[in-house]
Motif scaffolding. Sequence first.
Motif, mmCIF file in Angstrom:
data_model
loop_
_atom_site.group_PDB
_atom_site.id
_atom_site.type_symbol
_atom_site.label_atom_id
_atom_site.label_comp_id
_atom_site.label_asym_id
_atom_site.label_seq_id
_atom_site.Cartn_x
_atom_site.Cartn_y
_atom_site.Cartn_z
ATOM 1 N N ALA A 1 0.945 -1.297 -0.025
ATOM 2 C CA ALA A 1 -0.105 -0.008 0.051
ATOM 3 C C ALA A 1 0.921 1.336 -0.135
ATOM 4 O O ALA A 1 0.564 2.233 -0.720
ATOM 5 C CB ALA A 1 -0.948 -0.099 1.250
ATOM 6 N N VAL A 2 2.008 1.277 1.036
ATOM 7 C CA VAL A 2 2.549 2.591 0.900
ATOM 8 C C VAL A 2 3.468 2.884 -0.455
ATOM 9 O O VAL A 2 3.838 3.809 -0.959
ATOM 10 C CB VAL A 2 3.571 2.680 2.144
ATOM 11 N N VAL A 3 4.090 1.434 -1.022
ATOM 12 C CA VAL A 3 4.460 1.473 -2.386
ATOM 13 C C VAL A 3 3.637 2.128 -3.161
ATOM 14 O O VAL A 3 3.894 2.926 -4.284
ATOM 15 C CB VAL A 3 5.153 0.282 -2.767
ATOM 16 N N ASN A 4 2.643 1.601 -3.553
ATOM 17 C CA ASN A 4 1.646 2.220 -4.412
ATOM 18 C C ASN A 4 1.174 3.654 -3.996
ATOM 19 O O ASN A 4 0.617 4.335 -5.246
ATOM 20 C CB ASN A 4 0.480 1.368 -4.257
ATOM 21 N N ALA A 5 1.163 4.154 -2.556
ATOM 22 C CA ALA A 5 0.749 5.425 -2.508
ATOM 23 C C ALA A 5 1.986 6.464 -2.776
ATOM 24 O O ALA A 5 1.864 7.534 -2.719
ATOM 25 C CB ALA A 5 0.605 5.474 -0.964
ATOM 26 N N GLY A 6 3.293 5.844 -3.305
ATOM 27 C CA GLY A 6 4.210 6.762 -3.614
ATOM 28 C C GLY A 6 5.379 7.146 -2.762
ATOM 29 O O GLY A 6 6.119 8.214 -2.606
ATOM 30 N N ALA A 7 5.396 6.287 -1.520
ATOM 31 C CA ALA A 7 6.729 6.215 -0.739
ATOM 32 C C ALA A 7 7.970 6.315 -1.414
ATOM 33 O O ALA A 7 7.991 5.666 -2.505
ATOM 34 C CB ALA A 7 6.749 5.093 0.157
ATOM 35 N N ASN A 8 8.754 7.137 -1.022
ATOM 36 C CA ASN A 8 10.143 7.268 -1.829
ATOM 37 C C ASN A 8 11.367 6.261 -1.128
ATOM 38 O O ASN A 8 12.046 5.938 -1.783
ATOM 39 C CB ASN A 8 10.745 8.923 -1.502
ATOM 40 N N ARG A 9 11.029 6.045 0.132
ATOM 41 C CA ARG A 9 11.998 5.264 0.685
ATOM 42 C C ARG A 9 11.362 4.633 2.221
ATOM 43 O O ARG A 9 10.310 4.841 2.538
ATOM 44 C CB ARG A 9 13.240 5.693 1.225
ATOM 45 N N ILE A 10 11.639 3.093 2.388
ATOM 46 C CA ILE A 10 10.780 2.528 3.436
ATOM 47 C C ILE A 10 11.871 2.118 4.518
ATOM 48 O O ILE A 10 12.967 1.738 4.329
ATOM 49 C CB ILE A 10 10.354 1.153 2.734
ATOM 50 N N GLU A 11 11.180 2.455 5.699
ATOM 51 C CA GLU A 11 11.935 1.900 6.971
ATOM 52 C C GLU A 11 11.115 0.834 7.751
ATOM 53 O O GLU A 11 9.794 1.099 7.913
ATOM 54 C CB GLU A 11 12.170 2.988 8.206
ATOM 55 N N LEU A 12 11.672 -0.434 7.595
ATOM 56 C CA LEU A 12 10.802 -1.447 7.923
ATOM 57 C C LEU A 12 11.407 -1.812 9.461
ATOM 58 O O LEU A 12 12.509 -1.973 9.939
ATOM 59 C CB LEU A 12 11.719 -2.779 7.276
ATOM 60 N N ASN A 13 10.023 -1.985 10.084
ATOM 61 C CA ASN A 13 10.380 -2.399 11.745
ATOM 62 C C ASN A 13 9.451 -3.453 12.055
ATOM 63 O O ASN A 13 8.405 -3.729 11.269
ATOM 64 C CB ASN A 13 9.669 -1.002 12.504
#
Length: 215
Positions: free
Chosen positions: A19-31
Amino acid sequence: MTQPLFKEIAIENFTDLPAVVNAGANRIELNDNLAVGGTTVSRGVMSEAARYTAEHHLPLVTMIRPRGGNFVYNDTELKIMEADLFSAQELGVDGVALGALTADNRLDTEALEQLLAAAGGMSVTFHMAFDQLSTSVQLSALDWLVDHGVERILTHGGPLNTPIEAHVDHLTELVKYAAGRIEILPGGGLTTNNADQLAKTIGVTAVHGTHVLDF
């Protein structure tokens, strides 16, 4: 034309990643465990997230933190963090977020040198443990992090239980002192409603948070 604000989105496990990738996130912090400020995810989650973000040409930062609570780690905990860093490297993760402090809230430089060596060339963010440092030592800590190749500092600018708006002056001071040597990444309390204006006021082009994107 104004460059759009770069948004690093903190997520918990794999669930919200598509969902966040599709919404246009530029980078992911995975927790894991965002309720305690984020801890390291399982190797399986890390592996799937690394595969998914690589397919979508999106950088992935994974949290390296063995537990909630303070940032003072014993030798066993540092070994765990080292093992997680080796896993991240092996799985193709782009960057890691980490931090380690002494009992009197200074940088644990010995632990950090050990962890940075294990990071082996991955991009490194020093996370919000930075906000536990007294303001009197933050600038010298920033210099140390610059000298040791840390790429960015994730900071609220003050205690996390206070609004980020209360810390704009201090964040602005950090940005000016950093002078492009290290990125100051504001986080905590940023939303889609205030992120753009706060970034402009502070003088940054990137922000971090769970709510800086609608998804």
